[in-house]
Design an enzyme around this catalytic site. Structure first.
Site, mmCIF file in Angstrom:
data_model
loop_
_atom_site.group_PDB
_atom_site.id
_atom_site.type_symbol
_atom_site.label_atom_id
_atom_site.label_comp_id
_atom_site.label_asym_id
_atom_site.label_seq_id
_atom_site.Cartn_x
_atom_site.Cartn_y
_atom_site.Cartn_z
ATOM 1 N N GLU A 206 107.693 21.583 40.834
ATOM 2 C CA GLU A 206 106.630 20.695 41.307
ATOM 3 C C GLU A 206 106.821 20.360 42.778
ATOM 4 O OE1 GLU A 206 105.320 18.204 37.343
ATOM 5 O OE2 GLU A 206 107.152 17.553 38.363
ATOM 6 N N CYS B 272 117.108 9.700 36.353
ATOM 7 C CA CYS B 272 116.185 10.634 37.005
ATOM 8 C C CYS B 272 115.734 11.695 36.011
ATOM 9 C CB CYS B 272 116.882 11.291 38.198
ATOM 10 S SG CYS B 272 115.923 12.588 39.004
ATOM 11 N N SER C 12 121.314 9.503 48.714
ATOM 12 C CA SER C 12 120.952 8.735 47.517
ATOM 13 C C SER C 12 122.206 8.025 47.013
ATOM 14 C CB SER C 12 120.388 9.677 46.442
ATOM 15 O OG SER C 12 119.192 10.280 46.893
ATOM 16 N N HIS D 83 122.492 4.439 45.737
ATOM 17 C CA HIS D 83 122.117 3.709 44.516
ATOM 18 C C HIS D 83 123.066 2.595 44.079
ATOM 19 C CE1 HIS D 83 118.862 6.456 44.340
ATOM 20 N NE2 HIS D 83 119.612 7.497 44.006
ATOM 21 N N CYS E 53 109.422 9.306 43.096
ATOM 22 C CA CYS E 53 110.852 9.611 43.137
ATOM 23 C C CYS E 53 111.481 9.507 41.751
ATOM 24 C CB CYS E 53 111.537 8.637 44.095
ATOM 25 S SG CYS E 53 113.302 8.896 44.249
#
Length: 366
Positions: free
Chosen positions: A108, A135, A235, A237, A357
């Site tokens: 995608e 995710c 990333s 987090h 996201c």
């Protein structure tokens, strides 16, 4: 309890797509043309069509000899991806495209139109091997690396879409499916083609390209040595290793301190500010003390060369987590800023079509 998805660094050995024009350097392109009986100067003509006019069908390249166009198409422009589904939301400003590749693999990409720019979120792998539990892509596992051509052609397709609307594609973010630095050589080659001026590339500024990573520290340092001025997005987090070992499993190999040290090296070499991505999850990583620790660690490691991009967690099917409430977001932002680190909340687009996201899962039946 669900079985954790394994961490995978090396993509499965699956057949890559047929060789595409974008996969080759100039020397290999000239050799391919020579085998077709075409002189060297045809390379510039073809490159101007592909990168400048955004055309990928040699049958429309009327400055090529008519008898050679089909041969060029067969040799250098195989169909790499076909659109299976295009879905739009946000008043048609966000467009998610599901692509089917030559081997049936799905990926995608997401095109986001703003008043002052347009941004394409592209994939570097089909699936992802980093196994982050919040995710959707990471939970789906890794199918294979994308070829240079498959990465670059996502950009050409979106640029052609923008051109047809009278606009221009201005920004690229490697924040789609996959860990870009786990497909390092192909991603770097794609970045060079994206940013070089025509006829060698699409002419998008390096400063308008963002490469995201969960924290592959050696690859971050290697990227710094490429001497490009792309934005690095890490990333993170959470600022503490105890939680990050779970949220971002690669932390078990390269802990927070090592990742931030590599980010500092990148900032020093590139002169660019590093973006820290932080998905705020209710009652998981949204505590005041974590905001304070985040600000302190980032200020110490990166000084003024850092910015925190706070992302309200986007919902994914079957997830046990959800986004922190707005009041918690606001307090988190305030506390990070109080430590001397700029922090803003990302304008999330595409939630309704699972294009935001952490939501990309490339499901054919979705």
């Amino acid at each position: 309890m669900a079985t954790p998805v394994p961490l995978v660094f090396n993509a499965p050995k699956r057949g890559m797509p047929p060789t595409h024009f974008a996969d080759l350097n100039d020397e290999a392109r000239i050799e391919a043309l020579k085998e077709l009986g075409l002189p060297k100067f045809r390379l510039n003509q073809i490159a101007r069509h592909y990168y400048g006019r955004l055309e990928a069908d040699p049958l429309t390249m009327t400055d090529l000899p008519e008898g050679a166009r089909q041969e060029v198409k067969d040799a250098l422009f195989p169909t790499l991806m076909s659109p299976l589904r295009v879905v739009e939301t946000d008043d048609d400003t966000t467009q998610k495209t599901l692509w089917k590749l030559h081997d049936g693999t799905l990926l995608e990409s997401v095109l986001m139109r703003y008043s002052d720019r347009s941004t394409l979120c592209i994939s570097s792998q089909a699936g992802c091997g980093m196994a982050c539990p919040f995710c959707a892509t990471g939970q789906g596992g890794l199918d294979r690396n994308l070829s240079i051509g498959e990465i670059v052609d996502q950009v050409r397709n979106a640029a052609a879409t923008m051109q047809s609307e009278g606009g221009r594609l201005s920004n690229i973010v490697f924040m789609g499916m996959g860990e870009p630095l786990a497909n390092y050589k192909r991603v770097v080659s794609a970045v060079r083609q994206i940013t070089q001026p025509s006829p060698a590339g699409f002419g998008i500024s390096q400063r308008s390209v963002t490469v995201s990573t969960v924290g592959l520290a050696p690859a971050i340092r290697k990227l710094a040595d490429e001497e490009m001025s792309v934005t690095l997005a890490v990333s993170l987090h959470t600022p503490d290793d105890e939680l990050r070992d779970t949220l971002v499993p690669v932390n078990n190999r390269w802990p927070v301190a090592e990742v931030l040290d590599a980010a500092r090296y990148y900032a020093d070499k590139s002169g660019r500010r590093v973006s820290i991505e932080y998905a705020l999850i209710r009652d998981v990583n949204d505590q005041d003390w974590r905001a304070d620790m985040l600000g302190e660690k980032l200020h110490k490691a990166l000084g003024s060369r850092v910015h925190v991009n706070l992302i309200p967690l986007n919902p994914t099917p079957g997830s046990k987590w959800d986004a922190a409430p707005k009041a918690r977001q606001d307090e988190f932002v305030r506390r990070v800023i109080a430590k001397g680190v700029p922090c803003t909340v990302r304008d999330t687009k595409g939630q309704e079509i699972a294009a935001a996201c952490g939501q990309l899962a490339a499901e054919e039946s979705a």
